[in-house]
Design a protein around this motif. Sequence first.
Motif, PDB file in Angstrom:
ATOM      1  N   PHE A  46    -129.640 -16.412 -79.304  1.00  0.00           N
ATOM      2  CA  PHE A  46    -129.454 -17.413 -78.265  1.00  0.00           C
ATOM      3  C   PHE A  46    -128.434 -16.893 -77.261  1.00  0.00           C
ATOM      4  O   PHE A  46    -127.479 -16.217 -77.623  1.00  0.00           O
ATOM      5  CB  PHE A  46    -128.978 -18.728 -78.892  1.00  0.00           C
ATOM      6  N   HIS A  47    -128.638 -17.213 -75.973  1.00  0.00           N
ATOM      7  CA  HIS A  47    -127.753 -16.746 -74.913  1.00  0.00           C
ATOM      8  C   HIS A  47    -127.274 -17.926 -74.086  1.00  0.00           C
ATOM      9  O   HIS A  47    -128.067 -18.799 -73.721  1.00  0.00           O
ATOM     10  CB  HIS A  47    -128.507 -15.749 -74.022  1.00  0.00           C
ATOM     11  N   LEU A  82    -121.908 -12.382 -80.880  1.00  0.00           N
ATOM     12  CA  LEU A  82    -121.483 -12.942 -82.159  1.00  0.00           C
ATOM     13  C   LEU A  82    -122.614 -12.931 -83.179  1.00  0.00           C
ATOM     14  O   LEU A  82    -123.776 -13.134 -82.830  1.00  0.00           O
ATOM     15  CB  LEU A  82    -120.988 -14.372 -81.950  1.00  0.00           C
ATOM     16  N   ASP A  83    -122.248 -12.717 -84.433  1.00  0.00           N
ATOM     17  CA  ASP A  83    -123.224 -12.774 -85.518  1.00  0.00           C
ATOM     18  C   ASP A  83    -123.244 -14.133 -86.195  1.00  0.00           C
ATOM     19  O   ASP A  83    -124.234 -14.501 -86.816  1.00  0.00           O
ATOM     20  CB  ASP A  83    -122.930 -11.679 -86.555  1.00  0.00           C
ATOM     21  N   ASP A  84    -122.139 -14.888 -86.084  1.00  0.00           N
ATOM     22  CA  ASP A  84    -122.075 -16.198 -86.702  1.00  0.00           C
ATOM     23  C   ASP A  84    -121.249 -17.118 -85.819  1.00  0.00           C
ATOM     24  O   ASP A  84    -120.016 -17.040 -85.862  1.00  0.00           O
ATOM     25  CB  ASP A  84    -121.451 -16.101 -88.097  1.00  0.00           C
ATOM     26  N   PRO A  85    -121.852 -17.941 -84.979  1.00  0.00           N
ATOM     27  CA  PRO A  85    -123.292 -18.117 -84.795  1.00  0.00           C
ATOM     28  C   PRO A  85    -123.893 -16.914 -84.068  1.00  0.00           C
ATOM     29  O   PRO A  85    -123.198 -16.213 -83.330  1.00  0.00           O
ATOM     30  CB  PRO A  85    -123.399 -19.375 -83.936  1.00  0.00           C
ATOM     31  N   TYR A  86    -125.192 -16.707 -84.242  1.00  0.00           N
ATOM     32  CA  TYR A  86    -125.898 -15.570 -83.663  1.00  0.00           C
ATOM     33  C   TYR A  86    -126.171 -15.866 -82.190  1.00  0.00           C
ATOM     34  O   TYR A  86    -127.160 -16.504 -81.841  1.00  0.00           O
ATOM     35  CB  TYR A  86    -127.197 -15.310 -84.431  1.00  0.00           C
ATOM     36  N   ILE A  87    -125.228 -15.452 -81.327  1.00  0.00           N
ATOM     37  CA  ILE A  87    -125.291 -15.823 -79.906  1.00  0.00           C
ATOM     38  C   ILE A  87    -124.725 -14.713 -79.028  1.00  0.00           C
ATOM     39  O   ILE A  87    -123.818 -13.987 -79.438  1.00  0.00           O
ATOM     40  CB  ILE A  87    -124.539 -17.153 -79.661  1.00  0.00           C
ATOM     41  N   ASN A  88    -125.301 -14.588 -77.853  1.00  0.00           N
ATOM     42  CA  ASN A  88    -124.769 -13.756 -76.771  1.00  0.00           C
ATOM     43  C   ASN A  88    -124.119 -14.757 -75.833  1.00  0.00           C
ATOM     44  O   ASN A  88    -124.805 -15.478 -75.118  1.00  0.00           O
ATOM     45  CB  ASN A  88    -125.918 -12.997 -76.096  1.00  0.00           C
ATOM     46  N   GLU A  90    -124.279 -21.854 -66.437  1.00  0.00           N
ATOM     47  CA  GLU A  90    -125.126 -21.353 -65.352  1.00  0.00           C
ATOM     48  C   GLU A  90    -126.578 -21.286 -65.799  1.00  0.00           C
ATOM     49  O   GLU A  90    -127.471 -21.655 -65.066  1.00  0.00           O
ATOM     50  CB  GLU A  90    -124.671 -19.968 -64.908  1.00  0.00           C
ATOM     51  N   HIS A  91    -126.793 -20.732 -66.974  1.00  0.00           N
ATOM     52  CA  HIS A  91    -128.148 -20.643 -67.521  1.00  0.00           C
ATOM     53  C   HIS A  91    -128.053 -20.377 -69.012  1.00  0.00           C
ATOM     54  O   HIS A  91    -126.997 -20.036 -69.523  1.00  0.00           O
ATOM     55  CB  HIS A  91    -128.972 -19.542 -66.831  1.00  0.00           C
ATOM     56  N   ILE A  92    -129.179 -20.560 -69.687  1.00  0.00           N
ATOM     57  CA  ILE A  92    -129.279 -20.268 -71.107  1.00  0.00           C
ATOM     58  C   ILE A  92    -130.499 -19.387 -71.312  1.00  0.00           C
ATOM     59  O   ILE A  92    -131.301 -19.198 -70.395  1.00  0.00           O
ATOM     60  CB  ILE A  92    -129.331 -21.553 -71.962  1.00  0.00           C
ATOM     61  N   GLY A  93    -130.647 -18.828 -72.489  1.00  0.00           N
ATOM     62  CA  GLY A  93    -131.793 -17.959 -72.681  1.00  0.00           C
ATOM     63  C   GLY A  93    -131.965 -17.475 -74.101  1.00  0.00           C
ATOM     64  O   GLY A  93    -131.268 -17.910 -75.018  1.00  0.00           O
TER      65      GLY A  93
END
Length: 157
Positions: free
Chosen positions: A4-5, A40-46, A60-63
């Motif tokens: 998730f971004h 990040l690995d926990d939570p798995y997010i950019n 601004e945005h998600i992705g």
Amino acid sequence: MKRFHVHVGVESIERSIAFYTSLFGEEPAVARADYAKWMLDDPYINFAISQKDGAQKGIEHIGIQVENSAELEEVYGRLKSANGPVLEEGATTCCYAQSEKSWIADPDNVVWEAFLTTGESTTYGSSPELARLASSNATESSCCAPSLAPTSTKSCC
């Protein structure tokens, strides 16, 4: 595995780096004078932040960031089946990275990107032109979110 971004515009990059470093318990993977990113690995997010003149503050945005071409094709297929206009940007430089990406807006005009990062860049990059998609926080001076034209005359925050 897909990641998730979230990209957030901030007022002060220094204060925000300190805050998010404390919140996440780790230093950013990328830190520049106008940008920082935590993978990040926990939570798995950019999770990325940027400070740009004139840009809105807040999300601004998600992705969805993918790890390989097969996952990218899968997500691209989902974008196309979502029945909204899709901007297929293709190979681009954005947020100090080389990427392959496409964009779409949800029914409430929240901008989403789907992308595969293919390498690093020494430049920040630019924003694509995009008609018929809108987000109140994705402006022409946003990080890598497309320059957007509103789909309605509805006023926003």
